[in-house]
Design an enzyme around this catalytic site. Structure first.
Site, PDB file in Angstrom:
ATOM      1  N   PRO A 291     -21.024  -3.888  22.119  1.00 55.43           N
ATOM      2  CA  PRO A 291     -20.537  -3.988  20.739  1.00 55.43           C
ATOM      3  C   PRO A 291     -19.014  -3.912  20.654  1.00 55.43           C
ATOM      4  CG  PRO A 291     -22.166  -2.232  20.977  1.00 55.43           C
ATOM      5  CD  PRO A 291     -21.743  -2.629  22.347  1.00 55.43           C
ATOM      6  N   PHE A 292     -18.530  -4.442  19.568  1.00 58.75           N
ATOM      7  CA  PHE A 292     -17.116  -4.387  19.242  1.00 58.75           C
ATOM      8  C   PHE A 292     -17.007  -3.824  17.830  1.00 58.75           C
ATOM      9  CE2 PHE A 292     -13.501  -6.243  17.018  1.00 58.75           C
ATOM     10  CZ  PHE A 292     -12.464  -5.847  17.842  1.00 58.75           C
TER      11      PHE A 292
END
Lengths: 65, 65, 65, 65, 65, 65
Positions: free
Chosen positions: D2-3
């Site tokens: 994830p970012f």
């Protein structure tokens, strides 16, 4: 008319290196997708190492290890 | 509850101009989509001209031409 | 050469409304900052109501209340 | 992988608070989605109060009220 | 640990073209800045032509001209 | 009035999981920075695995290995 945002840590990228990133990404979009370079934007964001985390730790901390 | 991000080069936009952008975009969203201004966010990012490229060149270089 | 990203929930904005947003934001940047419309980009992201939260709840839940 | 991008106004968040945000968001993604923390990125952007608007006014103005 | 976001209009980029963009941008960051490819992220957003404006008009309209 | 954007691959996150992310991030910002939850936005973007690259390869390819 692509838009590219490159985010890196602020750790001394030079003006010349940033120009190479801008040129390289623009050329890539022309080559792969036939995009018009005149309407290809590239924005580079340089982020303080305190403000970038990976693996739950800031890059500031990671650089000390 | 719209979110608007305006990115411009850092070339001297004044506080008053930024207020006009915030007000103008918010009014537009109310007018066109009936959005609630109280939950309309506007963020302005000012980007160094070395860090913004167009046509494969940085704006710093383009400004010299 | 401004870049504007407008994020709204996906709740039926029409093509005509989106055109008005694009036109209105571009005009605002020309008027306030003297920007060149030919290199002014506007991108509208429509986000599912399950994927947008405010006050700790999704908009899907808020719309039911 | 994830970012996460957290945007807050620049009003004195400390290094320790930013570390808690980075750690807390990473832990949340591991716990809820089983993500690998080693490839979880968190970037915090601190935005000047002149550059953040809500309800058609800048936060600078709102803080005066 | 760079993060790159490429935004293009949704007009038929193939899986193979997207792979070339991902590979090309990653290689560029390794070459220019010595970044570690293992923690280089690239995200491509494909945007509907109704939702992308340039010069005050949507790309849908521009494509008709 | 924080704004948080969480980007994950589109691989089946449920509505309930997304609600937990929204709630968890909002609570974190309240706890660490004393932010007002009523003006805390969270947007989750789910990205196709073809469109997310890491280490120069798309997640689609990585998932096959």
């Amino acid at each position: 008319m692509p838009f590219v945002n490159i985010r890196i840590t602020r750790e001394g990228a030079t003006r010349e290196q940033k120009q190479r990133l801008i040129k390289g990404v623009t050329d890539l979009l022309v080559e792969v997708l036939g995009k018009n370079p005149a309407t290809t934007f590239v924005i580079i964001d340089e982020v303080e190492t305190d403000n970038w985390g990976i693996g739950g730790e800031s890059v500031t901390e990671l650089r000390k290890q």
